[in-house]
Design an enzyme around this catalytic site. Sequence first.
Site, mmCIF file in Angstrom:
data_model
loop_
_atom_site.group_PDB
_atom_site.id
_atom_site.type_symbol
_atom_site.label_atom_id
_atom_site.label_comp_id
_atom_site.label_asym_id
_atom_site.label_seq_id
_atom_site.Cartn_x
_atom_site.Cartn_y
_atom_site.Cartn_z
ATOM 1 N N TYR A 265 -16.038 -5.303 8.423
ATOM 2 C CA TYR A 265 -16.354 -4.294 7.287
ATOM 3 C C TYR A 265 -16.671 -4.169 5.856
ATOM 4 C CZ TYR A 265 -17.326 -3.200 12.489
ATOM 5 O OH TYR A 265 -17.110 -3.553 13.787
ATOM 6 N N GLU B 171 -15.259 -1.736 -9.920
ATOM 7 C CA GLU B 171 -15.212 -0.821 -8.877
ATOM 8 C C GLU B 171 -13.618 0.267 -9.484
ATOM 9 O OE1 GLU B 171 -13.174 -2.749 -5.676
ATOM 10 O OE2 GLU B 171 -15.632 -3.318 -5.338
ATOM 11 N N HIS C 89 -9.167 6.069 1.349
ATOM 12 C CA HIS C 89 -11.060 5.966 -0.265
ATOM 13 C C HIS C 89 -11.498 7.525 0.291
ATOM 14 C CE1 HIS C 89 -14.787 4.192 -1.174
ATOM 15 N NE2 HIS C 89 -13.474 3.174 -0.952
ATOM 16 N N ARG D 9 -8.099 4.545 -6.784
ATOM 17 C CA ARG D 9 -7.760 5.601 -5.902
ATOM 18 C C ARG D 9 -7.266 6.796 -5.865
ATOM 19 N NH1 ARG D 9 -9.442 0.533 -1.751
ATOM 20 N NH2 ARG D 9 -11.505 0.331 -3.432
ATOM 21 N N HIS E 89 -7.718 4.345 4.793
ATOM 22 C CA HIS E 89 -8.511 2.812 4.525
ATOM 23 C C HIS E 89 -7.702 1.892 4.787
ATOM 24 C CE1 HIS E 89 -11.435 0.839 2.889
ATOM 25 N NE2 HIS E 89 -10.781 0.312 1.402
ATOM 26 N N GLU F 28 -3.605 -7.655 5.499
ATOM 27 C CA GLU F 28 -4.086 -6.243 5.192
ATOM 28 C C GLU F 28 -1.716 -6.041 6.405
ATOM 29 O OE1 GLU F 28 -6.664 -3.569 5.915
ATOM 30 O OE2 GLU F 28 -5.218 -2.145 6.238
ATOM 31 N N ARG G 242 -3.235 0.005 -4.042
ATOM 32 C CA ARG G 242 -3.859 -0.961 -4.233
ATOM 33 C C ARG G 242 -5.430 -1.080 -4.684
ATOM 34 N NH1 ARG G 242 -7.972 -3.473 -1.163
ATOM 35 N NH2 ARG G 242 -8.663 -1.563 0.081
HETATM 36 P P1 FAD Z 1 -8.467 -8.238 10.168
HETATM 37 O O1 FAD Z 1 -9.630 -8.417 9.401
HETATM 38 O O2 FAD Z 1 -8.350 -5.914 10.199
HETATM 39 O O3 FAD Z 1 -8.349 -8.460 11.103
HETATM 40 C C1 FAD Z 1 -6.728 -8.646 12.255
HETATM 41 C C2 FAD Z 1 -7.305 -9.254 13.268
HETATM 42 O O4 FAD Z 1 -6.249 -9.552 14.521
HETATM 43 C C3 FAD Z 1 -8.717 -9.129 14.426
HETATM 44 O O5 FAD Z 1 -8.669 -9.972 14.441
HETATM 45 C C4 FAD Z 1 -7.534 -8.121 15.655
HETATM 46 O O6 FAD Z 1 -8.401 -8.208 16.552
HETATM 47 C C5 FAD Z 1 -6.325 -8.753 15.432
HETATM 48 N N1 FAD Z 1 -5.131 -8.290 16.050
HETATM 49 C C6 FAD Z 1 -4.129 -7.017 15.730
HETATM 50 N N2 FAD Z 1 -3.728 -6.893 16.646
HETATM 51 C C7 FAD Z 1 -3.317 -7.799 17.798
HETATM 52 C C8 FAD Z 1 -2.918 -8.119 18.754
HETATM 53 N N3 FAD Z 1 -1.412 -7.604 19.210
HETATM 54 N N4 FAD Z 1 -3.215 -8.706 19.428
HETATM 55 C C9 FAD Z 1 -4.053 -10.196 18.721
HETATM 56 N N5 FAD Z 1 -4.313 -10.105 17.567
HETATM 57 C C10 FAD Z 1 -4.941 -8.509 17.700
HETATM 58 N N6 FAD Z 1 -10.987 -4.823 1.149
HETATM 59 C C11 FAD Z 1 -11.347 -5.351 -0.334
HETATM 60 O O7 FAD Z 1 -10.584 -6.480 -0.606
HETATM 61 N N7 FAD Z 1 -12.496 -5.007 -0.789
HETATM 62 C C12 FAD Z 1 -13.626 -5.273 0.070
HETATM 63 O O8 FAD Z 1 -14.183 -4.741 -0.402
HETATM 64 C C13 FAD Z 1 -12.722 -3.878 1.394
HETATM 65 N N8 FAD Z 1 -13.518 -3.306 1.886
HETATM 66 C C14 FAD Z 1 -12.873 -2.690 2.938
HETATM 67 C C15 FAD Z 1 -13.761 -1.895 4.006
HETATM 68 C C16 FAD Z 1 -13.555 -0.935 5.272
HETATM 69 C C17 FAD Z 1 -14.890 -0.454 6.147
HETATM 70 C C18 FAD Z 1 -12.439 -1.241 5.411
HETATM 71 C C19 FAD Z 1 -11.943 -1.112 6.635
HETATM 72 C C20 FAD Z 1 -11.659 -2.111 5.027
HETATM 73 C C21 FAD Z 1 -11.428 -2.691 3.436
HETATM 74 N N9 FAD Z 1 -11.003 -3.354 2.726
HETATM 75 C C22 FAD Z 1 -11.574 -3.605 1.668
HETATM 76 C C23 FAD Z 1 -9.587 -4.137 3.280
HETATM 77 C C24 FAD Z 1 -9.656 -5.414 3.851
HETATM 78 O O9 FAD Z 1 -10.988 -5.088 4.366
HETATM 79 C C25 FAD Z 1 -8.932 -5.390 5.181
HETATM 80 O O10 FAD Z 1 -7.159 -4.800 3.786
HETATM 81 C C26 FAD Z 1 -8.798 -6.711 5.353
HETATM 82 O O11 FAD Z 1 -9.989 -7.314 5.474
HETATM 83 C C27 FAD Z 1 -7.459 -7.426 6.212
HETATM 84 O O12 FAD Z 1 -7.847 -8.694 7.013
HETATM 85 P P2 FAD Z 1 -6.435 -8.903 7.735
HETATM 86 O O13 FAD Z 1 -6.758 -10.597 7.934
HETATM 87 O O14 FAD Z 1 -5.372 -9.014 7.089
HETATM 88 O O15 FAD Z 1 -7.133 -7.980 9.037
HETATM 89 C C1 SIN Z 2 -13.864 -0.692 -1.295
HETATM 90 O O1 SIN Z 2 -16.369 -1.232 -1.408
HETATM 91 O O2 SIN Z 2 -15.011 0.304 -1.886
HETATM 92 C C2 SIN Z 2 -13.598 -1.090 -0.457
HETATM 93 C C3 SIN Z 2 -13.370 -1.769 -1.769
HETATM 94 C C4 SIN Z 2 -11.544 -2.002 -0.855
HETATM 95 O O3 SIN Z 2 -11.306 -1.203 -0.011
HETATM 96 O O4 SIN Z 2 -11.521 -2.829 -1.555
#
Ligand code: FAD
Ligand code: SIN
Length: 521
Positions: free
Chosen positions: A44, A114, A242, A289, A350, A374, A385
């Site tokens: 997303y 941004e 956010h 933010r 967010h 995250e 952040r």
């Molecule tokens: P995630 O991508 O959230 O993946 C978590 C994984 O863990 C999933 O596969 C889930 O199924 C799995 N999981 C969780 N718990 C368990 C469990 N108990 N057992 C098995 N599997 C589990 N950041 C930026 O830098 N730039 C952006 O433009 C940006 N835009 C964003 C927009 C939105 C709408 C959101 C919500 C966030 C945004 N962020 C952005 C933040 C960023 O997207 C996230 O921090 C980042 O993608 C997290 O990646 P991740 O791999 O840590 O976790």
């Molecule tokens: C956004 O696109 O505004 C989200 C960016 C971020 O969460 O870092």
Amino acid sequence: MRYEVDFLVVGSGIAGLSFALKVAPYGHVVILTKGAADEGSTRYAQGGIAAVMYDSDSFDKHIHDTLVAGDGICNREVVEMTIREAPDRIRELVQYGVDFDLDGQRDRFDLHREGGHSEFRILHHKDNTGEEIERALLEAARRHPNIEIKERQFAIDIITQHHLGQRVTKHTPGIECYGVYALDCDTNRIDTYLARITLLATGGMGNVYSTTTTPILSTGDGVAMVHRARGVLADLEFTQFHPTSLYNPAERPAFLITEAMRGAGAVLKDRDGHEFMQKYDPRLSLAPRDIVARAIDNEMKLSGKDYLYLDARGIGKKHLIEGFPTIYAKCLSIGIDITRDMIPIRPAMHYQCGGIKVDRNGESSIRNLYAAGECSCTGLHGGNRLASNSLLEAVVYAHNAAQHALSTYQQIAFTTHRQVPDWNADGMVLNEEMVLITQTKKELQEIMWNYVGIVRSDLRLQRAFDRLNLIFRETEDLYNRSVLTEPLSELRNLIACAYLIIKMARARRQNVGLHYSLDLV
Ligand code: FAD
Ligand code: SIN
């Protein structure tokens, strides 16, 4: 069932997949993921990923912007390391097949800007960067013969000496991780995954709050598991809201309106169509933010309205439709033409800046357990952040964790692991009514939104704590009597995360970054 794997990865977002791809040439990798493989915050992500790619920008400026957004409490060494590593990690993403947008001449990346960034440095794929990154990484992982992706497998707890019958407290030296217990969501069987190395990449905890941009599976599972295993956690009071989620109350998660839109010229306005950010910060709509979200919160409270506006009309129709196609289509689907209408917005939970405390190698306080993305707390974000530094942190720390794990995994034998018993579900027969779980979750989310939100106070935190206590006792009672299910596990994890946020918020006796209390002004 019992499994033995070299590298166990929990989570298939950017952090889990990046790590898996790096260690896969050296051993068998199993990725457990609780939903569909591509579901998580990563897909997303809209705005993009921050990196210094050209001489028109500099590492020093990106470092400075990160430190300023973090409100003086980032770990400077971590900031420097992450930002200097960024270009290498971006080149790797491109090699995996990520298609970042190029500029008009097609010889450079097209860069966005941004809030809090002094330069245009956000690499992106239109306004759906995360979907593109997730697609490319997942395809690469699926092609790799050593990587096995297991969907709908819910990690319940990490396995430590506690499961061998030893007393483990947070003061126990040398807590070790032997793998995880995981619930197969289709069969309801609980399997034992033993691993030399375990990486938690479980993402955020947005669902602790009633309004969030994060998907419904962001329930803080990794953080809660480490809490139960007595590992070290940090900075959880820094929950990031956010400023601009689309106001569409029936929708969960809340749809995000990327900050890149403000970078392109959109401005925040009150319900009378007047700009208001000049009252709060000279950087106006592009202030960091925490400041913008607090300003919106204040304007909403002063006016008694439940949304304000983002006016993107000045960006121009062509740029809006071509540069922000996802947002354009989404808004149109609910009757808002962003080329002509202002967009109703409100803040939403967010991102969680805190999490499982890790060192520069991504290693947690528990041996052989790493965390990235995250769910981790590296020190990069400090009190707040900087936009688009999250995807960056995830790839940098997945890389560092992989390098470190590869230097140690061969010395880790399965000798102790094999003494780990299977999950004991004896005596648990009750299948409770779902309403007990869903209602408690709603209560929790409302408590957190109302008392532990953008603006806090000692009294609000105390109220939240007291109410949470009751919810905690009721849910533990349910847990002790019930067959374990995914919704029940998630609820326990959300409660644990809420407790940790409140505890750390009460301990922070200074307004800094995202933590803002009326009693500390
Ligand atoms: P995630 O991508 O959230 O993946 C978590 C994984 O863990 C999933 O596969 C889930 O199924 C799995 N999981 C969780 N718990 C368990 C469990 N108990 N057992 C098995 N599997 C589990 N950041 C930026 O830098 N730039 C952006 O433009 C940006 N835009 C964003 C927009 C939105 C709408 C959101 C919500 C966030 C945004 N962020 C952005 C933040 C960023 O997207 C996230 O921090 C980042 O993608 C997290 O990646 P991740 O791999 O840590 O976790
Ligand atoms: C956004 O696109 O505004 C989200 C960016 C971020 O969460 O870092």
